[in-house]
Design an enzyme around this catalytic site. Structure first.
Site, short mmCIF file in Angstrom:
data_model
loop_
_atom_site.label_atom_id
_atom_site.label_comp_id
_atom_site.label_asym_id
_atom_site.label_seq_id
_atom_site.Cartn_x
_atom_site.Cartn_y
_atom_site.Cartn_z
N GLY A 1 0.76 -1.24 0.00
CA GLY A 1 0.00 0.00 0.00
C GLY A 1 0.79 1.29 0.00
N ARG B 1 2.92 -1.45 -5.77
CA ARG B 1 3.10 -0.16 -6.45
C ARG B 1 4.46 0.49 -6.16
NH1 ARG B 1 -1.31 3.17 -7.78
NH2 ARG B 1 -2.55 1.91 -6.36
N ARG C 1 -5.93 3.94 -15.52
CA ARG C 1 -5.92 4.63 -14.23
C ARG C 1 -6.55 6.04 -14.29
NH1 ARG C 1 -2.40 5.93 -11.42
NH2 ARG C 1 -3.27 5.24 -9.45
N TYR D 1 -9.58 5.82 -11.75
CA TYR D 1 -9.30 6.37 -10.41
C TYR D 1 -9.15 7.89 -10.41
CZ TYR D 1 -7.51 1.54 -9.79
OH TYR D 1 -7.34 0.18 -9.76
N CYS E 1 -13.64 5.20 -28.81
CA CYS E 1 -14.94 5.88 -28.82
C CYS E 1 -15.58 5.86 -27.44
CB CYS E 1 -15.88 5.19 -29.82
SG CYS E 1 -15.07 4.81 -31.36
N GLU E 2 -14.98 6.54 -26.50
CA GLU E 2 -15.50 6.67 -25.14
C GLU E 2 -15.06 8.05 -24.64
OE1 GLU E 2 -16.95 4.30 -22.98
OE2 GLU E 2 -16.71 2.49 -24.21
N TYR F 1 0.00 -1.14 -12.03
CA TYR F 1 -1.41 -1.12 -12.43
C TYR F 1 -1.59 -0.44 -13.79
CZ TYR F 1 -1.55 -2.45 -7.57
OH TYR F 1 -1.31 -3.09 -6.38
#
Ligand SMILES: *Cc1c(COP(=O)(O)O)cnc(C)c1O
Length: 421
Positions: free
Chosen positions: A239, A276, A312, A316, A344-345, A373
């Site tokens: 973390g 991470r 990401r 997030y 296309c988003e 990630y």
């Protein structure tokens, strides 16, 4: 982060120009610095000296085989959340006994595979899993070494999608219910309780949540021992955060020092499960500008990396630093722009409202802190092939996962027999 720096006007990964990799590999691609990976591991190893502690690299942050092997060769174990990750860890040469298996929903078949492989520790997250694991171990005639993951109900102060240690999260067993779970585990003949585990979230930028969580778990450990349980290991989880924008995460040394201090006198072997922090800053995503589209309120820079390559920013609301690969002149004017992909988003962006030196078609950009990630969360949405992964070590580089061809992607599929050819 000195492993990625401008030299002679061009961004380099260690001794290799990103432009040279792009010419050979094409764009987009992920690039990892072996030097940066080793440096991060070295900080953990240094901090752990003198502590009875081991490190299990959390594969889910970046499970590229070369990355796993680099850490494995330095002595790391593995924290896995699936049998697929177990097979990767084993393929990279990590001994089974140095593998810790975490996860909230392990199936009986997966638990069996882990026991058959000889995985060193299974972190159980529910009462139901205790029973399943006990049954599976009984069928195989083995005893499973377990910890129980508890949920200390601490707000890690990170993004809601990556906080895991609060009561309303699905992870671990509530502290109030933990004694019952340990009592139950103690009665199951095919389980051997070796300790306790926690993991309170990801991208933590202060140490206070760790302190608070450890204090709670420490009290529980005393109770459990009074109840007659052996608590030899304390798995702290991962973390620890990294720098994306202007965060000031604690140093690895300070983190380990605090954990060491808060657990002093417990007589537990500690397990650290960083993901991470070991890989995030050691990786970048390199992409080429397809075209620049001026709008009324801002400019869109359309690049060939998209949300399928790095999700990401849209998942997030994560901020990633973006730099031109060719060093801009110090006096270069900036323009306000969105860096977007071709998908296309509306959620397909890498950055919004950035002031960047004017970019033009064919130029390369580098997205920083993309080693964790990033590639592991990529998909082939829009039939976009997964971006290849490259490792640099000094003056050398190698493709550690090639870009699949469209033919390979299509040939993995099958038509139903009734459709003919
Ligand atoms: C994801 C995870 C980790 C690693 O988290 P990072 O934030 O990447 O350090 C460690 N342990 C467990 C159980 C996890 O689920």
């Amino acid at each position: 982060m000195t492993s990625f720096a401008y030299k002679d006007g061009e961004m380099h990964a260690e001794g290799v120009a990103l432009k040279a990799i792009a010419q050979q590999v094409g764009t987009p691609f992920y690039c990892y610095s072996a030097e940066a990976l080793r440096a991060a591991f070295g900080e953990f190893a240094g901090g752990m000296k003198g502590l009875n502690a081991s490190l299990c690299y959390a594969l889910k942050a970046n499970s590229n085989l070369a990355v796993i092997k680099l850490f494995g060769d330095l002595g790391a174990g593995a924290d896995i959340v699936s049998v697929g990750e177990m097979q990767r860890a084993l393929a990279a040469g990590i001994p089974a006994r140095r593998i810790v298996y975490s996860g909230v929903g392990k199936k009986a078949g997966e638990l069996a595979a882990a026991l058959q492989a000889g995985v060193g520790q299974i972190n159980v997250e529910s009462s139901a899993e205790l029973e399943t694991l006990n049954a599976v171990a009984g069928q195989l005639g083995v005893k499973a070494d377990i910890t129980i993951r508890v949920n200390p109900d601490i707000d890690a102060g990170t993004h809601e999608k990556i906080t895991t240690g609060r009561k309303e999260n699905k992870f671990g067993i509530d502290l109030d219910l933990a004694r019952d779970a340990f009592a139950k585990a103690g009665k199951l003949a095919n389980l051997r309780v070796v300790g306790i585990a926690m993991h309170i979230g990801s991208q933590l930028t202060t140490l206070d949540p760790y302190r608070a969580a450890i204090v709670r778990v420490r009290d529980l450990i005393q109770q459990l021992r009074a109840d007659g349980h052996r608590i030899d290991r304390f798995d702290i989880g991962g973390g620890l955060g990294i720098v994306y924008a202007d965060e000031q995460p604690p140093s690895i040394a300070d983190f380990i020092q605090v954990v060491g201090k808060e657990t002093a006198g417990l007589g537990c072997e500690l397990t650290f499960e960083p993901g991470r922090r070991l890989v995030g800053e050691a990786g970048v995503l390199v992409s080429e500008v397809i075209l620049v589209k001026p709008g009324v309120s801002k400019t869109f820079v359309i690049v060939d990396a998209a949300m399928n390559d790095l999700i990401r920013p849209t998942l997030y609301e994560a901020w990633h630093d973006i730099l031109p690969v060719r060093q801009p002149r110090p006096d270069a004017a900036t323009i306000r722009c969105d860096i977007v992909g071709p998908i296309c988003e509306s959620g397909d962006y890498l950055a919004q409202n950035r002031d960047l030196p004017a970019l033009s078609a064919g130029e390369l950009i580098m997205v920083r802190s993309a080693g964790a990630y990033g590639a592991v969360m990529a998909s082939s949405y829009n039939s976009r092939p997964l971006a290849p992964e490259v490792m640099v070590d000094g003056m050398r580089f190698a493709v550690t996962r090639p870009r699949p061809t469209i033919e390979e992607m299509i040939s993995a599929e099958r038509l139903p027999p009734w459709m003919g050819n």
